[in-house]
Design a protein around this motif. Sequence first.
Motif, mmCIF file in Angstrom:
data_model
loop_
_atom_site.group_PDB
_atom_site.id
_atom_site.type_symbol
_atom_site.label_atom_id
_atom_site.label_comp_id
_atom_site.label_asym_id
_atom_site.label_seq_id
_atom_site.Cartn_x
_atom_site.Cartn_y
_atom_site.Cartn_z
ATOM 1 N N ILE A 1 0.961 -1.312 0.073
ATOM 2 C CA ILE A 1 0.086 -0.006 -0.089
ATOM 3 C C ILE A 1 0.967 1.211 0.055
ATOM 4 C CG2 ILE A 1 -2.043 1.175 0.904
ATOM 5 C CD1 ILE A 1 -2.639 -1.409 2.448
ATOM 6 N N PRO A 2 1.320 1.587 -1.345
ATOM 7 C CA PRO A 2 2.192 2.838 -1.322
ATOM 8 C C PRO A 2 1.551 3.990 -0.763
ATOM 9 C CG PRO A 2 2.154 1.890 -3.442
ATOM 10 C CD PRO A 2 1.020 1.257 -2.561
ATOM 11 N N GLY A 3 2.160 4.779 0.080
ATOM 12 C CA GLY A 3 1.836 6.030 0.622
ATOM 13 C C GLY A 3 1.084 6.139 1.826
ATOM 14 N N VAL A 4 0.737 4.762 2.288
ATOM 15 C CA VAL A 4 0.401 4.606 3.748
ATOM 16 C C VAL A 4 1.274 4.066 4.571
ATOM 17 C CG1 VAL A 4 -1.437 3.394 5.175
ATOM 18 C CG2 VAL A 4 -1.926 4.170 2.899
#
Lengths: 251, 450
Positions: free
Chosen positions: A90-93
């Motif tokens: 989950i990129p960005g989290v």
Amino acid sequence: MLKVSDLHAEINGKEILKGINLEVRPGEVHAIMGPNGSGKSTLSMVLAGNPMYNVTSGSAEFYGKDLLAMPPEVRSHEGVFLGFQYPVEIPGVSMMNFMRAAVNARRKYFGEPPMSAAEFLKLMREKRAIVELDNKLASRSVNEGFSGGEKKRNEIFQMAVLEPRLSILDETDSGLDIDALRIVAEGVNKLKTDRNATIVITHYQRLLDYIKPDIVHILYKGRIVKTADPELALELEERGYDWIKRELGEE
Amino acid sequence: MEKSLSQYIELYRETAEALDAGSAGVLNALRPEAARIIETLRLPRRGEENYETIDLPAILGREYGVNVGRLRLNVNPADSFRCGVPRVATSLAVMVNDELLPPSEKNFADPALEIDSLANMARKNPELVGRYYGRIADPANPLVALSTLLAQDGLWIRVRKGARIENPLQVVDILGGAVNMLTPVRIVIVMEECSELRMLLCGHTASGSTDQMLLQTMEIFAAPGSHLDIYDLEESAESTTRLSTVWLHQEADSSVLINGMTIYNGVTRNEYHCRYAGEGSELKLYGMGIADASRQIDTYARVDHDSPRCHTDELFKFSVDDRASCAFTGMVRVDYGACKTEAYQSNRNIIGSDEARMYSKPQLEIYNDDVKCSHGSATGQLDEMQLFYMRTRGLSAEEARMLLKQAFMADVIDCVRIPGLKERLAHIVERRFAGEGAGCHDCAMECPTV
């Protein structure tokens, strides 16, 4: 704790589970083995509530409650945990934000106030130690850029944080080297109590050297075709699945 | 002539004297030509090339007043906002509509940073302002023509040669009025040789305002070796229409970052027209838009590589929900002589409902074969597997969606180079996706207590 009766499920109109019966009691470790495509992962997805799978008949009760009627997050709050075969990136989290949201969602479900920052950091530190997860992974995005071993360790770390009553570990051993396998398995063993239970889904006997099952099931073509003591896993390792197929009168 | 524009020509004819009296010679000198252009102008219709969602004839056909007589508006910035979490140290200037309130001396002690009302500066130093005003913007662009016809004031910023302005500049522009108004605002930014500035522009609409239309034209001149960062944040209201054009002229070895963020809006058209007029320059052109309800965000970005060895990074991201519609039209044109160009253009969008619409047109036009260019566009939904993964850890579907949408915008926010602003923006975006209203506590910055 878990009672699955005659469970049928399909995905995209294709029936995968064709009448699963399974009962798990507190303190037990179950191993589910079976050849590729037999429905092992589907079973784990259905028990965790993946909306892409459609349950066509049968039931699953968790401590007397209808598990199948619960959305995935409620199953999580009630104590069901799925360790993914392929943990999702989950990129960005950030791992931190993700875990804080998870911990506080559960607390909210039980009517408790959100955890303080200090308490939360302490919890993270404690749980990280169980699977020797590097501190720097905590500041990264969820599973993004993690190695195969780190991803699986991260699954067990999340399991440690959420303290589930029933953990379903879907091929947690796949993609692990020997050291990582040992760390992951030891992590699972450390978390084991007589009040929780584990379902280990695996292809190989190797993992079961570390996580000792009480009961071994063989899943084949959407049904549990054999249930026996741990000796069964050894026999499978030696003789392959063909032996089961012959026993079932195939080929 | 376009019917929707005739009201403005009439207004101009009737009030030319008052318009001129409330402005300065440099601005007034361009009005007659603008009027001539408008009289022969045909406005692009919705759906025409480069105007995918915005309906200019309809928007400009509505009745708006123009504050020709320059009545002082009863907008008190302190009433409009009070920042809940001021954490970013900036030099703050406040504009109400097109008028710059006198900046406090202590905020602007650095003589290398010249900030003034555009009309003021044009009266004081017409020769200087005349060198830039209306020189970079295309006079035939409909939004520029209308702005040139009616604009009386705006903002002048100049950074002196070799000066590095340490403290970021923040300009809060509060739009407001008791009647429906069209407000032309002209902004001229002159970066002299080897100067450096980072600035944040916050566009707000005062609470309790009627329909407001902002017609903003920004001309940026980046001299050789200059560095400029502009973060242009819109947090207006559903009843606000924003028609903005940015005109960038970049000379050799300059470096510019423009990040246009639409957090709250009504109807927005953002145009970026960028041109390299010297070798070895770079432009980072970023933007994001969050649109729900029936908001519209229409973005047009054009970059002309007219010089060799320039580098463009372009990234625009939109999140579109409900009945909202957004558009991205990007054009990177590499001229015959622009060898060793690098230009990368990307547009990515997430759609959250059946009725939401996204139009995307990423284009490259390349006339030189010694270049590295790419363009791409992807529009889709949130990843089902990511959502499921998060839900198995106890997050509700709604919460998981919110986190994923925030995460989607992370790379646009990550490019911010003002200390503290990145964190504030992440917080603003988080609140936005959580559905918490715009207003004081959402304001990015240290807001005035006038």
